[in-house]
Design an enzyme around this catalytic site. Structure first.
Site, PDB file in Angstrom:
ATOM      1  N   SER A   1      -2.709  -9.676  -5.641  1.00 39.01           N
ATOM      2  CA  SER A   1      -3.689  -8.750  -5.098  1.00 39.01           C
ATOM      3  C   SER A   1      -3.088  -8.040  -3.876  1.00 39.01           C
ATOM      4  CB  SER A   1      -4.973  -9.512  -4.762  1.00 39.01           C
ATOM      5  OG  SER A   1      -6.049  -8.638  -4.628  1.00 39.01           O
TER       6      SER A   1
ATOM      7  N   ASP B   1      -8.516  -7.193 -15.630  1.00 39.64           N
ATOM      8  CA  ASP B   1      -8.696  -7.171 -14.184  1.00 39.64           C
ATOM      9  C   ASP B   1      -9.032  -5.754 -13.743  1.00 39.64           C
ATOM     10  OD1 ASP B   1      -8.600  -7.457 -11.442  1.00 39.64           O
ATOM     11  OD2 ASP B   1      -6.412  -7.600 -11.347  1.00 39.64           O
TER      12      ASP B   1
ATOM     13  N   HIS C   1      -7.529 -11.342 -12.729  1.00 39.25           N
ATOM     14  CA  HIS C   1      -6.859 -11.065 -11.459  1.00 39.25           C
ATOM     15  C   HIS C   1      -5.791 -12.113 -11.154  1.00 39.25           C
ATOM     16  CE1 HIS C   1      -6.624  -8.661  -7.917  1.00 39.25           C
ATOM     17  NE2 HIS C   1      -7.036  -9.585  -7.085  1.00 39.25           N
TER      18      HIS C   1
END
Length: 489
Positions: A170, A421, A446
């Site tokens: 991320s 995601d 994710h």
């Protein structure tokens, strides 16, 4: 203007959710612990507050976790670029590093991002005003990691020639890729999982995130996404009376009686839950942002089968779906719609999202299942200026790190994205060169490839992890060959 969730990352962070600003429910604090089977130490590094001038010589203690259980002299260092939250959150959810360290004889380091967890440069005053919070920037964070890596290689016997692989998910994945671009002499490569490095104004369709969210629910059942789409007007109709507000409070088990003034916050809270779940719709039970079953959206959609039901029945069903996220464990006494997720540094991320991590998110009610909410840069920046006395720099990250235009200089970066995601809408999905490799993982969420291997992991996910390890192995072997170092792994 509502500050939509990040990413936390989000979460994340980061961890943001990894990149989101989340309104969350009350959850127990499970930080500061890692599986007892993992051998690590908690240490602190004496870090500069300001790396780029000589006018501020303040320092702070930056926390990191280190494991040398499987490491051998000259062996690789796997360095996790901490993102927007307590470092234990990411250490507990990045099993990829723990699972494979032994095969590579690797040292593992998780370093906490400045202004998150306990790594607060000015203690409780760190986010009080710009004179303290102004040192919360990507550039300073990357310089933290650079100084630390250089120090580790100087001070740990046998580590001077150890090659470094930077890993992150991320926002941490963005940092990992940017570190490789900025400091290529300090690492041999980077694994950037679910890194939305293209999600900036001017090059990104702000509806991309919400469209993928909607498709994730719709793919379980069209009635599921349609129920959510129908629910917003139903909530507003019910909320017109005191009895309706009481009904909503009871159905969603709110800690306090809902008022008319709180209605938008209540709707935002539900919206954030729906926008969070697709990130963490993992095939195995998880405990990242909340304790959840395998494929939690599937369980949610089991309740959302009557989109044309009357208002109260529809909302009763919606409340059951929401409870999968808020209280799957059964331990949540009540839901506080104004409380932040304690696993992610929401206040610090809000500042970053305002200044240089400007990640547009919008909904239109046509290609997604949400109420229309545009994203207008000038309004966003004005709101940031009102909150923090600083405007938003919409192009800063693209100017500093290149955005799409990194192929002529950058090397040895893996950009992995799970295609379910929502953040993949802002990720690099196509390979840019022989050494800038995109790995698309159908059905994954994710930074799912960074999680520990689970019994329900699909073959495509296992294959993606194998591909990543093979690429990393190649980087390391090239480094050892070029430097005439004999090291077997």
């Amino acid at each position: 203007m509502k500050f939509s969730p990040f990413f936390l990352l989000v979460i994340a962070i980061v961890l943001s959710q990894s990149l989101f600003i989340i309104d969350a429910f009350k959850i127990p604090n499970r930080l500061n612990s890692i599986s007892k089977s993992r051998d690590f130490k908690v240490k602190y590094f004496h870090q500069k507050v300001d790396h780029f001038s000589y006018s501020n010589n303040d320092t702070f203690e930056q926390r990191y976790l280190i494991s040398t259980e499987h490491w051998q002299p000259d062996g690789p260092i796997w360095f996790y670029a901490g993102n927007e939250g307590d470092i234990f959150t990411f250490a507990n959810n990045t099993g990829f590093m723990w699972d494979n360290a032994q095969d590579f004889h690797a040292m593992i380091i998780f370093m906490e991002h400045r202004y998150y967890g306990t790594s607060m440069p000015y203690g409780k005053k760190s986010l009080q005003n710009l004179s303290f919070s102004g040192y919360l920037t990507v550039e300073q964070a990357l310089a933290d990691y650079a100084d630390f890596i250089a120090d580790i290689k100087r001070t740990i016997v046998g580590a001077k020639k150890s090659p470094v692989i930077v890993i992150g998910g991320s926002y941490g994945g963005m940092l990992a890729s940017w570190f490789r671009i900025k400091y290529p002499h300090l690492c041999v490569g980077a694994l950037a999982a679910s890194a939305p490095v293209l999600q900036f104004p001017g090059i990104y369709n702000c509806n991309g995130y919400s469209h993928i969210v909607t498709e994730d629910f719709k793919n379980y059942s069209p009635k599921c996404s349609q129920s959510i789409r129908q629910s917003w007007n139903a909530i507003r109709r019910i909320a017109k009376t005191d009895d309706g507000l009481k009904f909503l409070s009871n159905q969603f088990e709110l800690c306090e009686q809902l008022t008319t003034q709180q209605l938008q916050s209540f709707i935002d809270w539900i919206t954030d839950i729906w926008q969070t779940l697709p990130m963490i719709d993992y095939p195995n039970p998880s405990d990242f942002l909340a304790k959840l079953p395998a494929y939690p959206i599937k369980m949610v959609c089991q309740y959302l089968t009557e989109p044309d039901a009357d208002d109260r029945q529809l909302i009763m069903n919606i409340a059951k779906g929401v409870s999968v996220y808020t209280n799957y464990s059964g331990n949540t006494e009540c839901n506080q719609i104004s409380e932040n997720n304690d696993r992610l540094g929401i206040s610090a991320w809000s500042f970053q999202a305002c200044t240089e991590m400007v990640l547009p998110l919008c909904t239109n009610g046509v290609n997604d299942m949400f109420e229309p909410e545009p994203w207008i840069f000038n309004d966003f920046s004005d709101d940031c200026r009102e909150r923090y006395a600083v405007g938003s720099e919409r192009y800063k990250a693209l100017i500093m790190f290149g955005g799409k235009h990194i192929g002529h200089t950058a090397t040895n970066i893996i950009f992995s994205n799970g295609l379910r995601d929502p953040w993949s809408a802002g990720g690099i999905l196509e390979t840019l060169s022989d050494t800038l490799i995109a790995i698309k993982i159908p059905g994954a969420c994710h930074h799912e490839d960074l999680r520990s291997q689970g019994p329900n992991d699909p073959k495509v996910l296992l294959k993606a992890r194998e591909q990543e390890l093979e690429i990393i192995r190649g980087w390391l072997q090239t480094y050892y060959n070029d430097n005439q170092i004999e090291f077997k792994f």
